[in-house]
Structures are given as C-alpha cells and as structure tokens.
Design a protein around this motif. Structure first.
Motif, PDB file in Angstrom:
ATOM      1  N   UNK A   2       0.844  -1.192   0.000  1.00 44.84           N
ATOM      2  CA  UNK A   2       0.000   0.000   0.000  1.00 44.84           C
ATOM      3  C   UNK A   2       0.881   1.245   0.000  1.00 44.84           C
ATOM      4  N   UNK A   3       0.632   2.223  -0.870  1.00 40.25           N
ATOM      5  CA  UNK A   3       1.448   3.451  -0.896  1.00 40.25           C
ATOM      6  C   UNK A   3       1.414   4.170   0.446  1.00 40.25           C
ATOM      7  N   UNK A   4       2.617   4.632   0.875  1.00 39.85           N
ATOM      8  CA  UNK A   4       2.714   5.358   2.134  1.00 39.85           C
ATOM      9  C   UNK A   4       3.113   4.497   3.309  1.00 39.85           C
ATOM     10  N   UNK A   5       3.259   3.156   3.122  1.00 39.56           N
ATOM     11  CA  UNK A   5       3.620   2.253   4.208  1.00 39.56           C
ATOM     12  C   UNK A   5       5.118   1.983   4.158  1.00 39.56           C
ATOM     13  N   UNK A   6       5.788   2.126   5.309  1.00 37.91           N
ATOM     14  CA  UNK A   6       7.219   1.848   5.397  1.00 37.91           C
ATOM     15  C   UNK A   6       7.448   0.389   5.810  1.00 37.91           C
ATOM     16  N   UNK A   7       6.861  -0.023   6.933  1.00 36.58           N
ATOM     17  CA  UNK A   7       7.003  -1.397   7.416  1.00 36.58           C
ATOM     18  C   UNK A   7       5.671  -1.837   8.025  1.00 36.58           C
ATOM     19  N   UNK A   8       5.514  -3.156   8.138  1.00 38.81           N
ATOM     20  CA  UNK A   8       4.322  -3.686   8.812  1.00 38.81           C
ATOM     21  C   UNK A   8       4.705  -4.939   9.575  1.00 38.81           C
ATOM     22  N   UNK A   9       3.994  -5.178  10.698  1.00 41.70           N
ATOM     23  CA  UNK A   9       4.282  -6.325  11.549  1.00 41.70           C
ATOM     24  C   UNK A   9       2.956  -6.966  11.969  1.00 41.70           C
ATOM     25  N   UNK A  10       2.817  -8.257  11.647  1.00 42.04           N
ATOM     26  CA  UNK A  10       1.632  -9.012  12.074  1.00 42.04           C
ATOM     27  C   UNK A  10       1.899  -9.552  13.469  1.00 42.04           C
ATOM     28  N   UNK A  11       1.032  -9.229  14.428  1.00 43.75           N
ATOM     29  CA  UNK A  11       1.207  -9.665  15.818  1.00 43.75           C
ATOM     30  C   UNK A  11      -0.098 -10.287  16.314  1.00 43.75           C
ATOM     31  N   UNK A  12      -0.052 -10.745  17.560  1.00 46.01           N
ATOM     32  CA  UNK A  12      -1.239 -11.350  18.191  1.00 46.01           C
ATOM     33  C   UNK A  12      -1.799 -12.504  17.349  1.00 46.01           C
ATOM     34  N   UNK A  13      -0.885 -13.371  16.871  1.00 42.40           N
ATOM     35  CA  UNK A  13      -1.293 -14.540  16.084  1.00 42.40           C
ATOM     36  C   UNK A  13      -2.101 -14.137  14.847  1.00 42.40           C
ATOM     37  N   UNK A  14      -1.743 -12.990  14.276  1.00 45.40           N
ATOM     38  CA  UNK A  14      -2.425 -12.549  13.067  1.00 45.40           C
ATOM     39  C   UNK A  14      -3.712 -11.805  13.310  1.00 45.40           C
ATOM     40  N   UNK A  15      -4.052 -11.515  14.557  1.00 48.75           N
ATOM     41  CA  UNK A  15      -5.292 -10.786  14.857  1.00 48.75           C
ATOM     42  C   UNK A  15      -5.073  -9.275  14.883  1.00 48.75           C
TER      43      UNK A  15
END
Length: 513
Positions: free
Chosen positions: A448-461
C-alpha cells in the motif's frame, strides 16, 4: 138444491170480499205513495240547499287559498329579484376591482421590464469590469485563472480532508464505543448462556492393536484380508512400523468410521477372513447408520427444531464424522444455532428461523466429498431439494459472504459462525497455513502506498503499520488504515477480525558541535 144455493151464496160472498179489499188497498196505497213522494221532494230540497251551501264554502276557501298562494309567490319573486340585484352589484364591484388590478399589473410589468433592461446593462458593465480585474490580477500574480483555481481547490481540499478526518475519527470513535458496548453485551450474554466446550472432539483415524502379530493377521495370506477390507469399505489401511497401530486413510469420514468399527470388531473377534470381514462391515454399516440417525435427531432435539425432512436429519447426523480444522462440524452447527438464536432473541428477531438456519448452515459439508462444488452451493441445492424456506436458504448461503444477506437473521448466522470458529482452541490451524496467512497479511500492508514497514502480531489478529511521515500526514493515517482494512477484507480469509493500527512518527535529529 140446497147445496147449489149454498155454493152460489159462497161464491157471491167471496167476490164481494175481494172487491171490498181491492178498494181499501187502493185508497190506502195512494195515500202512502203521496206521503212518500212529499218526503222525497223535501229531501231533494234539503240536499240541494246543503250542496249549494257547501259549494259556496268551497268556492270561498279556494279563493282564499289562491289569494294566499299568489301572495307567497309574489313575496318569493320579490326576494329573488332583490338577491339577483345584490349579486349583480357584487359582480359589478368585482369586475371593477379586477380592472383596477389588471391596470396595476400592467404598470408593474412595464416597470419590471425597464428594471430588467437596466440590470442587463449593469451586468454587461460588471462582466467587463470583472474581466478587466481578472486580467489585472493575472498580470500582478503571474498566474492564470485556471492555475489560481487549481491552487485554491488544492488548499480547500486539504482543509476539507483535515476536517473530514477529524469528523471520521469522532464518528468512528462514537460508533465503535456504542457498537462495541452493545455487541459485547449481546455476544457475552449469548456465550454465557451457550455453554459449549471450547475444544471439540476430532475424528480419530488410528486403530490400536493388542500386539504387532495382529498386523500379519489383518494383512492375511498374500494380502487377501487387507484387500477385502479396502474393497468393502473404500478406505486405505496403512500398516507401517508404527507399534501396535493401524492408520485408516480416506476422504469419506463415514466410510472411515465404518472401517474403524469393522476393524475393531474383527480384532475383538479374532477370526479374520474375507467372509467374516464382509459380515463385520455389514454390521458396522448398520451401526453407523443408526448412530447417524440418532445423532441427527439428538441435534434437532437439542436445538429445538422440528419438522425437518428425514433426509436432512440424516445429513446432520453425518456431520458427526466431519471435522473442519479439527472442530467437529455437528457440534459447531449446534453451537452456531444456539448462538444465533440467543442473539436473535436479544434483538427481537425470529428465533426459530435463526436457529434453523444456524443448524443447517454447514449441511453441504456432509456430502462435499461426494458432490462437486463448495459446501455453500451444495447446501443451497440440498435445502431447495427438501423444500426449505427461502429465508433459511439465504441465512445458510450468506454465512461466508458468498451471497448477499437479505435478512438480519442471515447476518446473525455469519456472526455466530465466526464466533464459534474463533473461540480459543476451537480450531486447529497447520503451521504452514498460519505462516502463509501472516505473510499475506504483511504483504497486503507493505504494497500500500505510504507504508514503510508492517508487523503481524497477536497470532495474526492485529497488524501494526509504520507510515512514511514524508508521504502521509497525521490526517492521512485515518484514510490509510481504512484503505488497508478494505484490502484485507477483500483479499484475505481469516477467522474473527483483524485490528489495523497505523503509526506515524517524525524524528528530527541534529548534532551540537
């Protein structure tokens, strides 16, 4: 001689008597007739006098009545004539008023026409003045009108986006607070009242053996016993180095259960040969069919749903041997029916329809290994085949979002299905599927434009996203979070819900030397 004289004397006497009587009668009769005639004349005179009197009275009354009627008619004519005169007078007055108004309107129209002409002239002068001003402004500012308009619209858009983001935050915050509060009350109450196990049983496909010697007896001479079992049940028997165990492999859970029961009976009996195998398989089929029927009837009894087609009851019973991610589908269907019914009761909806659709929402999984298509499409065909109501069919069809829900009960079925599947421990997920889902979740966010990093946490919730501060301002993170949420909803399948948190941080670093 004497007799003759006597006769003659008698005759003479008789004649004389008759003559005297006739004279007397005539005299008296004439007198009576004369008296009667006199009375008749008197009566006629009296009648003539009375008729003359009555005639005079009637004539007088008729003249009086005619005079009275003439007076009434003349009075009525005078009144109508006076009323007509008054109406004529009013009409004349109205005509005069209309004439005066018409003259005034003509005068006003003439004045408006003059004013309109004056306004047109002034408008032309104003347009010329504006054009001169625009030319002067363009000369002074160095921008054309189109460029100035674009700058103005850009500034207005920024202001509106900022205000819109603030309003969205306020509205979303308020709506979430109220919606979460009400939803928590309804769902918490439904879960508390529906006391189902958190971890449902799973179908076991392993048959324990008393000893390893039994493996050879199951295989038989030149493999005839194992071939007979596999041919009659349609299930593959895997006999490997696993100590004291035989693994049953097959896509049909009912056939797998028949094979398991048959094998257990043969192990207990000890006599293992093709004829005995055939006998035990037949007994196991009858036993499984009886268990399926009882399980379906018990499920309808537990939920309180009646008048189901017998074939649908049998299909429900078959779900006892069907699992989804380790969760028993029959227990899951019963739980969904209870949850949907409880929530429908809280919201004042049709509890019976909600329970019925909840119980039947996964009916297609009973035969999805035998019939092509998704379990939703198979379920639609089954329910239509057995004459279920369209409301129930829509509730079943919409529980995965494949079809648009047409009733509120259909929405509750989808919510209850997600709730039952999302309970902690309700379903198992393989490590590979789990990793793929988390990877896909981060991939959706990172593209997605404007996103630097992302992290999935809480077992994907939950997914936390770091936005690029130079590309997204504080107001823009609201739109970024909404955009990513929409992409996740459209591209990813997941149980329950996923929280999207967008973080924007601006750091300014300098060094003192």
């Amino acid at each position: 001689m004497e007799i003759g004289v006597v006769v003659i004397v008698g005759i003479i006497t008789l004649v004389f008597g008759l003559l005297v009587g006739y004279i007397f009668r005539k005299t008296v009769g004439e007198r009576a007739i004369g008296s009667a005639e006199q009375k008749a004349r008197n009566l006629i005179l009296d009648a003539e006098n009375k008729s003359e009197t009555i005639k005079k009275e009637i004539t007088i009354e008729a003249k009086e009545e005619a005079h009275r009627m003439r007076s009434d008619v003349e009075r009525e004519v005078r009144e109508r004539r006076a009323e007509i005169q008054r109406a004529e007078k009013r009409l004349i007055q109205k005509e005069e008023a209309i004439d005066r108004k018409t003259e005034n309107l003509e005068k006003k129209e003439e004045g408006i026409t003059n004013k309109e002409q004056i306004l047109i002239n002034k408008q032309e002068e104003l347009d010329g003045f504006i054009n001169k001003q625009m030319e002067e402004l363009e000369r002074i500012s160095g921008y054309t009108s189109e460029e100035a308009k674009a700058i103005l619209l850009s500034n207005v858009e920024k202001e509106i986006r900022q205000e819109a983001s603030v309003m969205i935050k306020e509205i979303e915050s308020k709506a979430k607070e109220e919606g979460d509060k009400k939803a928590k009350e309804i769902i918490t109450g439904a879960i508390q009242r529906c006391a189902a196990d958190h971890v449902a049983e799973s179908t076991v496909s392993v048959v324990p053996l008393p000893n390893d010697e039994m493996k050879g007896r199951i295989i038989g001479r030149e493999g005839r016993n194992i071939r007979a079992i596999e041919t009659l049940t349609g299930i593959d028997l895997i006999i490997d180095d696993t100590p004291e165990a035989v693994i049953l492999s097959g896509f049909d859970p009912v056939r797998r259960e028949i094979a398991r029961l048959s094998l257990e009976k043969l192990i207990v009996d000890g006599r293992i040969h093709p004829a005995r195998i055939e006998e035990m398989v037949e007994k196991a089929e009858k036993e499984v069919n009886s268990i399926i029927k009882e399980a379906g009837e018990q499920a309808t009894f537990d939920v309180g749903i009646h008048n189901l087609h017998p074939e649908l009851v049998k299909l429900l019973g078959r779900l006892k041997y069907r699992t989804s991610y380790g969760q028993n589908v029959l227990k899951h269907s019963i739980e969904v029916a209870h949850l949907a019914g409880l929530m429908a009761g809280e919201l004042g909806l049709d509890v019976k329809n909600a329970k019925r659709a909840g119980l039947l929402h996964d009916i297609g999984k009973a035969v999805d290994h035998e019939v092509e298509g998704t379990h939703v499409d198979i379920g639609i065909d089954l329910l239509r085949k057995y004459k279920e109501n369209e409301t129930i069919i829509n509730g079943m069809a919409a529980h995965h979002g494949d079809y648009e829900p047409k009733t509120l009960e259909a929405v509750l079925i989808a919510a209850a299905d997600a709730l039952s599947a999302a309970r902690p421990g309700a379903r198992r997920e393989t490590l590979e599927t789990y990793i793929k889902r988390l990877t896909k979740l981060e991939q959706i966010a990172n593209t997605t434009p404007g996103v630097d990093k992302s992290f999935a946490i809480q077992a994907g919730r939950e997914i936390r996203i770091i936005a690029r501060p130079e590309e997204v301002n504080d107001e823009g993170i609201v739109f970024l979070a909404r955009e990513i949420s929409k992409k996740i909803e459209s591209e990813l399948e997941y149980p329950g819900q996923i929280k999207v948190s967008v973080i924007r941080e601006t750091r300014s670093v300098d060094y003192a030397k």
